[in-house]
Design a protein around this motif. Sequence first.
Motif, PDB file in Angstrom:
ATOM      1  N   ARG A 205       0.833  -1.212   0.000  1.00  0.00           N
ATOM      2  CA  ARG A 205       0.000   0.000   0.000  1.00  0.00           C
ATOM      3  C   ARG A 205       0.865   1.258   0.000  1.00  0.00           C
ATOM      4  O   ARG A 205       0.555   2.236  -0.660  1.00  0.00           O
ATOM      5  CB  ARG A 205      -0.876   0.019   1.242  1.00  0.00           C
ATOM      6  CG  ARG A 205      -2.139  -0.770   1.100  1.00  0.00           C
ATOM      7  CD  ARG A 205      -2.963  -0.429   2.314  1.00  0.00           C
ATOM      8  NE  ARG A 205      -4.130  -1.251   2.444  1.00  0.00           N
ATOM      9  CZ  ARG A 205      -4.746  -1.425   3.610  1.00  0.00           C
ATOM     10  NH1 ARG A 205      -4.274  -0.870   4.709  1.00  0.00           N
ATOM     11  NH2 ARG A 205      -5.828  -2.155   3.660  1.00  0.00           N
ATOM     12  N   ASP A 206       1.931   1.215   0.760  1.00  0.00           N
ATOM     13  CA  ASP A 206       2.819   2.373   0.842  1.00  0.00           C
ATOM     14  C   ASP A 206       3.447   2.646  -0.528  1.00  0.00           C
ATOM     15  O   ASP A 206       3.576   3.790  -0.946  1.00  0.00           O
ATOM     16  CB  ASP A 206       3.921   2.096   1.878  1.00  0.00           C
ATOM     17  CG  ASP A 206       4.837   3.286   2.057  1.00  0.00           C
ATOM     18  OD1 ASP A 206       4.362   4.337   2.537  1.00  0.00           O
ATOM     19  OD2 ASP A 206       6.035   3.178   1.701  1.00  0.00           O
ATOM     20  N   TYR A 207       3.792   1.583  -1.231  1.00  0.00           N
ATOM     21  CA  TYR A 207       4.459   1.745  -2.526  1.00  0.00           C
ATOM     22  C   TYR A 207       3.474   2.164  -3.623  1.00  0.00           C
ATOM     23  O   TYR A 207       3.759   3.037  -4.431  1.00  0.00           O
ATOM     24  CB  TYR A 207       5.176   0.445  -2.918  1.00  0.00           C
ATOM     25  CG  TYR A 207       6.015   0.599  -4.169  1.00  0.00           C
ATOM     26  CD1 TYR A 207       7.257   1.238  -4.119  1.00  0.00           C
ATOM     27  CD2 TYR A 207       5.543   0.152  -5.402  1.00  0.00           C
ATOM     28  CE1 TYR A 207       8.010   1.412  -5.262  1.00  0.00           C
ATOM     29  CE2 TYR A 207       6.296   0.320  -6.554  1.00  0.00           C
ATOM     30  CZ  TYR A 207       7.529   0.946  -6.481  1.00  0.00           C
ATOM     31  OH  TYR A 207       8.277   1.125  -7.616  1.00  0.00           O
ATOM     32  N   HIS A 208       2.291   1.508  -3.637  1.00  0.00           N
ATOM     33  CA  HIS A 208       1.370   1.703  -4.766  1.00  0.00           C
ATOM     34  C   HIS A 208       0.243   2.695  -4.487  1.00  0.00           C
ATOM     35  O   HIS A 208      -0.420   3.136  -5.406  1.00  0.00           O
ATOM     36  CB  HIS A 208       0.701   0.376  -5.141  1.00  0.00           C
ATOM     37  CG  HIS A 208       1.621  -0.586  -5.836  1.00  0.00           C
ATOM     38  ND1 HIS A 208       1.978  -0.452  -7.153  1.00  0.00           N
ATOM     39  CD2 HIS A 208       2.251  -1.694  -5.409  1.00  0.00           C
ATOM     40  CE1 HIS A 208       2.800  -1.438  -7.506  1.00  0.00           C
ATOM     41  NE2 HIS A 208       2.989  -2.202  -6.449  1.00  0.00           N
ATOM     42  N   GLY A 209      -0.032   2.965  -3.210  1.00  0.00           N
ATOM     43  CA  GLY A 209      -1.295   3.649  -2.921  1.00  0.00           C
ATOM     44  C   GLY A 209      -2.377   2.595  -3.020  1.00  0.00           C
ATOM     45  O   GLY A 209      -2.339   1.599  -2.323  1.00  0.00           O
TER      46      GLY A 209
END
Length: 297
Positions: free
Chosen positions: A151-155
């Motif tokens: 989630r942090d990387y992709h949103g």
Amino acid sequence: MSADVIDGKAFAGRVREKVAAHVAQMKADHNITPGLAVVLVGEDPASQVYVRSKGKQTVEAGMNSYEHKLDADTSEEVLLAMIDKLNADPAVHGILVQLPLPSHLDEDLVINRIAPEKDVDGFHISNVGLLGTGQKSMVPCTPLGCLLMLRDYHGSLSGMNAVVIGRSNIVGKPMAQLLLNDSCTVTIAHSRTKNLADVVRGADIVVAAVGRPEMVPGDWIKKGASVIDVGINRIEGEGGKTKLVGDVDYESCASVAGAITPVPGGVGPMTIACLLANTVTACCRINGLPESEDFSS
Ligand code: NAD
């Protein structure tokens, strides 16, 4: 090498800082200190290392750590009685029974004896059911760590094709469920999957949780995919020294992936950070306090 390296060690450090800040706030505002009880049966060397590390990090985050070490021949009756006592103890908000248990003990029976609201490993059948129906639950730490990094990387992960290799109750299945809850299209691959290479080639997200050293080669990976390597395998490296490797062949996968987690320093550190986060979450729920959005599933 082209992939972004997802630095799980640094990410875990940030999660631990947020946990510690939340704990400090709970103490200041409500005079409540979250407490984690870890039960270790027997003397498995790897388990001893994990338990020590969990205790140390719990204390560093400002929480109370209670370690209970039992002999390898402890009876089921004695272990269950200890869990009952911890379930009833208001100073204990999280209970973790270190697995694997010695073979004379029934792991399902033991895990299901833990009060679901204190089940910080998320293995109790009630939590499995809640996660499976998209309800608020305690979420297993390793998959939660993977999800937070993705989630942090992709949103948003919505609409992405995800392949989880491995169907264990502690990693593969809850990982697949979390990705599904985040609106991925999920495939679970396992030891009987046919044409695994082709299955993996369709994935925007690959999570490898197999326990086979460097099993996934770079030519299985779609260009730009995100690769999360859960595997921890000890192999003989140069000069006969033990070396830690994951389930993916790092060099070849990193040359085609968009992002990749290293081993060590990827998923591993996130697992304990998420255990601390789950203990705070359990403490908030038990005491009717607001939870942190930062580490929820
Ligand atoms: P497990 O042995 O319970 O499950 C392995 C899974 O891999 C099984 O579902 C099996 O079907 C599948 N599998 C086996 N051979 C396969 C093959 N050839 N092709 C496709 N699938 C295959 O293991 P686990 O407990 O899920 O752990 C998996 C790995 O993750 C291990 O290396 C373990 O050490 C590691 N692990 C790491 C952490 C962490 O904190 N980083 C936490 C838990 C587990």
